[in-house]
Design a protein around this motif. Structure first.
Motif, short mmCIF file in Angstrom:
data_model
loop_
_atom_site.label_atom_id
_atom_site.label_comp_id
_atom_site.label_asym_id
_atom_site.label_seq_id
_atom_site.Cartn_x
_atom_site.Cartn_y
_atom_site.Cartn_z
N UNK A 127 11.78 5.83 0.75
CA UNK A 127 10.65 6.60 0.24
C UNK A 127 10.53 7.97 0.92
N UNK A 128 10.83 7.99 2.22
CA UNK A 128 10.77 9.25 3.00
C UNK A 128 12.09 9.39 3.75
N UNK A 134 0.82 -1.22 0.00
CA UNK A 134 0.00 0.00 0.00
C UNK A 134 0.85 1.27 0.00
N UNK A 135 2.14 1.13 0.30
CA UNK A 135 3.01 2.31 0.33
C UNK A 135 3.26 2.89 -1.06
N UNK A 136 2.76 2.23 -2.08
CA UNK A 136 2.86 2.78 -3.43
C UNK A 136 1.70 3.72 -3.74
N UNK A 137 0.80 3.94 -2.76
CA UNK A 137 -0.38 4.75 -3.00
C UNK A 137 -0.09 6.24 -3.15
N UNK A 149 2.84 7.55 2.37
CA UNK A 149 4.18 7.15 2.79
C UNK A 149 4.65 7.97 3.98
N UNK A 150 4.43 9.28 3.94
CA UNK A 150 4.85 10.15 5.03
C UNK A 150 4.11 9.79 6.32
N UNK A 151 2.81 9.49 6.19
CA UNK A 151 2.02 9.14 7.36
C UNK A 151 2.61 7.92 8.06
#
Length: 260
Positions: A142-143, A52-55, A60-62
């Motif tokens: 990602x972050x 789901x991190x590709x959403x 991703x930040x959350x």
């Protein structure tokens, strides 16, 4: 079982049932036919939640933020909000009972986390992020401006899931639905954040949580633990009021009268 009777009397049958279910969960983790089920389900769960991190970047930040040490400390303060609301706002129950609930729940969380951290130290359980290190969605990539916890070489059991589970079931069974609905999202977030990041398997959360949460429930609800906590708090209050100068105890007595 009536909520008012939880933790006020001996219920050996319920105690035995809860301990038996906890043992069965533990056996299902090591017995080969069911351990294969847990492995397959855990892998599928990992790819679903980590995928789901590709959403998008906000998502991703959350999740990166919820896996930082700062959030871990803040989450303790967030968890206190429903507790304070219950202690301050529920005038339908004696103050000693409300405080007794909080005391038993706090002790249960401390005991649960202690065993979760120490009972399985010799058991090697690598997190999904270490098994699939080249293919999972790494929040630290990602972050990169947030330092998120994404791995563990001792992922079983999930400490955060143990805390969240004890917290959630205590509100559901002992305190009441009104407060439970405020506590529920806090518990879910605390229990699943590490799984999304890749630091825990589904079995770490479910099996690891069950073998700690169910015995804590048994020791909290099927023996007079809450009644003992009430008696202890009343005794401490009486001793302090009788032995300390009135100028020191008066503000606390007035506060207790208002909360009662």
């Amino acid at each position: 079982m009536q909520r008012e009777l939880l933790g006020t009397e001996w219920r050996i049958k319920n105690f035995t049932i809860l301990i038996t279910i906890a043992v069965l969960f533990g056996l299902s983790y090591i017995w080969e036919p069911t351990s294969e089920f847990w492995h397959a389900a855990s892998v599928d769960f990992f790819w679903a939640v980590n995928g789901s991190l590709t959403w998008g970047e906000p998502w991703q930040v959350f999740w990166a933020a919820t896996n930082t040490p700062v959030f871990d400390k803040m989450n303790g303060l967030i968890m206190a909000i429903p507790c304070l609301w219950y202690v301050i706002g529920d005038r339908s129950r004696p103050l000693s009972l409300r405080l007794g609930h909080m005391l038993v729940m706090g002790i249960g969380i401390i005991v649960g986390v202690y065993f979760a951290k120490h009972a399985f130290r010799s058991y090697e359980s690598l997190s999904p992020s270490l098994i699939f290190s080249d293919t999972f969605n790494n929040l630290n990539e990602l972050v990169p401006w947030l330092e998120a916890k994404v791995s563990a070489d001792d992922s079983f059991p999930g400490n955060h899931a143990v805390v969240a589970g004890i917290y959630g079931v205590f509100f559901y069974f002992a305190i009441g639905r009104k407060y439970f609905w405020l506590a529920l999202p806090i518990a879910i977030l605390g229990g699943t954040a590490r799984a999304v990041a890749g630091a825990h398997w589904l079995s770490d959360l479910v099996v690891g949580g069950a073998i700690h949460i169910l015995p804590i429930m048994a020791l909290s609800f099927t023996i007079p633990a809450i009644r003992w906590a009430e008696s202890l708090l009343n005794t401490i209050a009486d001793v302090l009021v009788l032995n300390l100068p009135e100028v020191l105890t008066r503000p606390f007595v007035k506060l207790a009268d208002k909360l009662a």
